[in-house]
Write a protein that holds these residues in place. Structure first.
Motif, short mmCIF file in Angstrom:
data_model
loop_
_atom_site.label_atom_id
_atom_site.label_comp_id
_atom_site.label_asym_id
_atom_site.label_seq_id
_atom_site.Cartn_x
_atom_site.Cartn_y
_atom_site.Cartn_z
N PRO A 184 9.41 -6.87 -4.03
CA PRO A 184 10.26 -7.37 -2.93
C PRO A 184 11.65 -6.72 -2.94
O PRO A 184 12.22 -6.48 -1.88
CB PRO A 184 10.36 -8.87 -3.21
N THR A 213 0.78 -3.89 -4.99
CA THR A 213 0.33 -4.61 -3.79
C THR A 213 1.48 -4.82 -2.80
O THR A 213 1.24 -5.03 -1.62
CB THR A 213 -0.26 -5.98 -4.15
N SER A 214 2.71 -4.75 -3.29
CA SER A 214 3.86 -4.90 -2.39
C SER A 214 3.87 -3.81 -1.32
O SER A 214 4.47 -3.97 -0.26
CB SER A 214 5.17 -4.82 -3.17
N LEU A 215 3.25 -2.68 -1.62
CA LEU A 215 3.27 -1.56 -0.66
C LEU A 215 2.01 -1.53 0.22
O LEU A 215 1.85 -0.60 1.01
CB LEU A 215 3.39 -0.23 -1.41
N ALA A 216 1.15 -2.54 0.06
CA ALA A 216 -0.15 -2.49 0.76
C ALA A 216 0.00 -2.31 2.26
O ALA A 216 -0.84 -1.68 2.90
CB ALA A 216 -0.95 -3.75 0.44
N SER A 217 1.04 -2.88 2.85
CA SER A 217 1.20 -2.78 4.30
C SER A 217 2.21 -1.70 4.70
O SER A 217 2.54 -1.58 5.88
CB SER A 217 1.67 -4.12 4.87
N SER A 218 2.69 -0.94 3.74
CA SER A 218 3.71 0.06 4.04
C SER A 218 3.12 1.27 4.77
O SER A 218 2.03 1.74 4.44
CB SER A 218 4.37 0.53 2.74
N LEU A 275 11.26 -3.34 -1.35
CA LEU A 275 11.05 -3.44 0.11
C LEU A 275 12.34 -3.80 0.83
O LEU A 275 12.62 -3.29 1.92
CB LEU A 275 9.96 -4.48 0.42
N ASN A 324 3.49 -3.75 -9.38
CA ASN A 324 3.74 -4.45 -8.11
C ASN A 324 3.17 -3.67 -6.93
O ASN A 324 3.65 -3.79 -5.82
CB ASN A 324 5.24 -4.57 -7.88
N SER A 339 3.36 -14.97 -13.92
CA SER A 339 1.95 -15.13 -14.31
C SER A 339 1.05 -14.07 -13.68
O SER A 339 -0.04 -13.80 -14.19
CB SER A 339 1.45 -16.52 -13.96
N ALA A 340 1.50 -13.46 -12.57
CA ALA A 340 0.65 -12.42 -11.96
C ALA A 340 0.41 -11.30 -12.97
O ALA A 340 -0.68 -10.72 -13.01
CB ALA A 340 1.34 -11.86 -10.72
N TYR A 341 1.42 -11.02 -13.79
CA TYR A 341 1.30 -9.95 -14.78
C TYR A 341 0.48 -10.43 -16.00
O TYR A 341 -0.37 -9.71 -16.50
CB TYR A 341 2.68 -9.47 -15.21
N ALA A 379 6.53 -17.90 -13.06
CA ALA A 379 6.91 -16.86 -12.10
C ALA A 379 6.29 -15.50 -12.39
O ALA A 379 6.04 -14.72 -11.48
CB ALA A 379 8.44 -16.74 -12.07
N ASP A 419 -4.11 -3.69 -9.85
CA ASP A 419 -3.26 -4.85 -9.65
C ASP A 419 -2.61 -5.29 -10.97
O ASP A 419 -3.29 -5.43 -11.99
CB ASP A 419 -4.10 -5.99 -9.06
#
Lengths: 290, 395
Positions: free
Chosen positions: B235, B263-268, B238, B261, B50-52, B48, B313
């Protein structure tokens, strides 16, 4: 904004998402007595396919339909190519094999999209409505509409269509159904397709509320288990009812005792039901004639 | 037995004893490794988180490739061995043993999860190998922090709250995750808020496993805050942000350690969201020497290296900057450099990487390297530095 009113809205929305995952469990259990651990994987796949489509410029509704059909078709193909052979042996082996499938799906999605959460653009309106002191967002309404539509459609199909009646026959007595000329493999294929499609919708509904989040989706997949045990493993309507009930209990615990107790109560409740009422609130108790 | 045979046996016995003595000296020495410095990574490369772990590895690998291409440190190249702990404590401990004994590394980077860092600690102490952990919950002579310590962030959070609201006593809602470091932060926030002039209207804990944030969000809304301080996942941020905005509250959000994190705000499109980070975000058009070197080092390794989101990232910057700082300590240490010798050098390390961190260093008493928090206003894929804040101290 009333805390209780908002918790009720949260219960309905989260319960709907649990219900969307749960109906897939119920369909597969009815068709083959298989308890699938791969529903979370299909949910994740659905969320990421949807993400690809909407960030690629597809409008919301076509993206939902394409996602649902894609994941449903994929799920059916996986059954035909892999699980039909495993299922020929026994349900337990198939259940265990779905753990492997879940791992493969999660790893494949991770390779393609990474494991970091991704944010969705505003594909549904960001408007919100005030109802009885609660704020209801359009994304919340979408999740509830999806769940109610899916459950209503499935109940109608199961009660009134030829394929539904055959699925019921297999659920009641698979051996007898085969003797009556019903192809259990075909029924299982349909069940896998429907389960994949509903899991994809659950993935979309969940992602609309926050982000395309592998960890969050995995949590929903895990918490759908207590929901279906509460509702009754083989009951489509019970899956939604169980989802709503579990979400309500979780919110009551969150407000009344504290967030740290939510998982404890959820899984303790599941164990309690398995011990005292394994058929759940709406499932049929199996009678074995000796 | 003839004399020549005896002599041969004696020589063999001496060689064997010598080898045993070398082995008994433990890990952390690269004397026997054929002219290379040995570094290890023990990180969450699957599962879970692994992105980091993967981005941390990319950052460290980028530095190792950069330094090896330039001839190494003190003329010796770095050999990097990466092992996956899968987010499991038992594997984190086993990997540490393997890296310290079989690979003879003199430093182990990784451990995104503080529980994994804790599990690896006894092995690291036994083998005298410094552990460079992204997240560390306890103090230990061989554990060095290379990530943000949220437990020290109460005062900087208060300063950020005052800055973004323009008020000296903002009414504040605080939302936090139930991890060890965040629970410590929550305790600190509640203890220090009044003294710092902060009106703490509500503090809401949200479980990492939670699937519904509605009741906590409702309590935040009911508090009618001037500012929302939040320490949670992307998440999580958000979900609360959407709920609060839907209720008509436009208060600024300050997101602690939001950059892992980002990238969580990329579409904000929300213009009132701020993220706090312990390093300066690397902009694609950076002109500072350290940031430019980072971009050059990672451009072939990370996706989307031409954007702010891609460059920052996960833990890629953290991996690169800590590896670079440890490289400086190795340079001062000389060759060979045992784990114990490296620990001593790290405790004297004071450096800066222009464009990434103004100051990075440890002392024997404090193994936390960052001196600042950087407050950014983040709108979609654009981040603007709002203020630089002092790091704060742990209680």
């Amino acid at each position: 904004m009333s805390v209780v009113a908002q918790a009720v809205v949260g219960t309905i929305v989260t319960g709907s998402v649990y219900g969307l995952v749960g109906v897939g469990f119920a369909l597969l259990f009815r068709a083959s007595k298989v308890l699938s651990f791969a529903q979370g994987g299909f949910m994740l796949l659905g969320a990421f396919v949807f993400y690809s489509l909407v960030t690629g410029g597809r409008p919301f509704l076509p993206a939902v339909l394409v996602t649902m059909i894609t994941v449903a078709a994929f799920s059916a193909v996986v059954y035909v190519l892999i699980f039909a052979r495993v299922a020929a042996r026994e349900a337990f082996a198939t259940s265990v094999a779905t753990i492997g499938l879940a791992g493969v799906l999660q790893a494949a999605v991770g390779i393609r999209y990474g494991t970091a959460p991704l944010s969705l653009p505003d594909v549904v309106s960001t408007r919100a409505f005030r109802i009885l002191g609660a704020v209801v967002q359009v994304a919340d309404i979408v999740a509830v509409v999806m769940a109610v539509t899916v459950v209503a459609a499935l109940v109608l199909i199961l009660r009134h269509s030829q394929i539904g009646l055959r699925m019921n026959a297999v659920a009641d007595n698979a051996t007898l159904a085969v003797h009556l000329g019903i192809s259990s493999a075909r029924i299982a294929t349909v069940a896998w397709a429907l389960a994949g499609g509903t899991a994809a919708l659950a993935g979309i509904a969940f992602s609309l509320r926050s982000a395309v989040d592998p960890v969050g989706v995995a949590n929903i997949g895990l918490l759908a288990f207590p929901a279906i045990i509460l509702g009754g493993l083989g009951s489509v309507g019970g899956a939604l009812a169980g989802g709503l009930l579990l979400a309500g209990i979780q919110n009551a615990v969150r407000i009344g005792i504290g967030a740290g107790w939510v998982d404890f109560v959820s899984f303790a409740l599941m164990l309690g039901f398995l011990f005292f009422r394994p058929s759940g609130l709406f499932g049929k108790a199996e009678v074995v004639r000796l | 037995m003839s004399r020549p045979h005896r002599a041969t046996l004696k020589a063999l016995a001496l060689a064997g004893a010598g080898a045993l003595v070398l082995a008994a000296c433990g890990g952390g020495s690269d004397a026997a490794s054929g002219g290379e410095y040995n570094w290890g990574i023990n990180a969450e490369l699957s599962g879970a988180t692994s992105a980091y772990g993967k981005t941390l590895q990319q950052g460290i690998q980028a530095y190792v490739d950069e330094v090896n291409a330039a001839g190494g440190i003190n003329g010796h190249k770095i050999k990097l061995t990466a092992l996956d702990n899968g987010g499991e404590q038992s594997r984190a401990a086993a990997n540490t043993t393997q890296l310290a004994t079989a690979h003879r590394v003199n430093v182990i980077f990784g451990n995104v999860l503080s529980s994994n860092c804790s599990a690896a600690q006894p092995v690291a102490v036994r083998n005298k190998v410094p552990l460079a952990c992204i997240s560390a919950a306890e103090h230990n002579p061989y554990v060095f922090n290379i990530g943000p310590d949220n437990a020290r962030a109460a005062t900087p959070l208060f300063e950020a709250a005052k800055k973004v609201t323009g008020k000296s006593d903002p009414k504040t809602a605080f939302v936090y995750l139930n991890t060890l470091t965040d629970l410590a932060l929550a305790k600190d926030v509640q203890a220090k808020a009044a003294g710092a002039g902060i009106q703490l209207a509500t503090a809401q804990e949200i479980d990492l496993m939670s699937t519904d944030y509605s009741s906590q969000t409702a309590k935040v809304v009911a508090a009618k805050p001037d500012v929302v301080l939040i320490s949670h996942t992307g998440p999580g941020l958000l979900s609360v942000l959407k709920g609060v905005r839907a209720a008509g509250i436009q208060a600024p959000f300050v997101w602690l350690d939001g950059t892992a994190n980002l990238t969580s705000l990329a579409s904000s499109t929300d213009e009132n969201v701020y993220a706090m980070t312990v390093y300066s975000l690397v902009q694609p058009d950076a002109t500072e020497e350290g940031a430019k070197a980072y971009i050059n080092a990672v451009k072939s390794k990370i996706k989307d290296s031409s954007t702010l989101m891609g460059l920052n990232d996960g833990e890629a910057v953290m991996g690169y900057l800590s590896a670079k700082a440890y490289g400086e300590a190795m340079k001062a240490c000389g060759y060979p450099c045992s784990g114990e010798q490296l620990k001593q050098q790290l405790e004297k390390l004071q450096t800066s990487i222009p464009g990434i961190v103004d100051a990075f260093g440890y002392t024997a008493d404090d193994h936390y390297p960052f001196k600042n928090w950087y407050l950014y206003n983040v709108v979609g894929s654009k981040a603007t530095l709002t203020q630089t804040l002092a790091a704060g101290s742990s209680s």
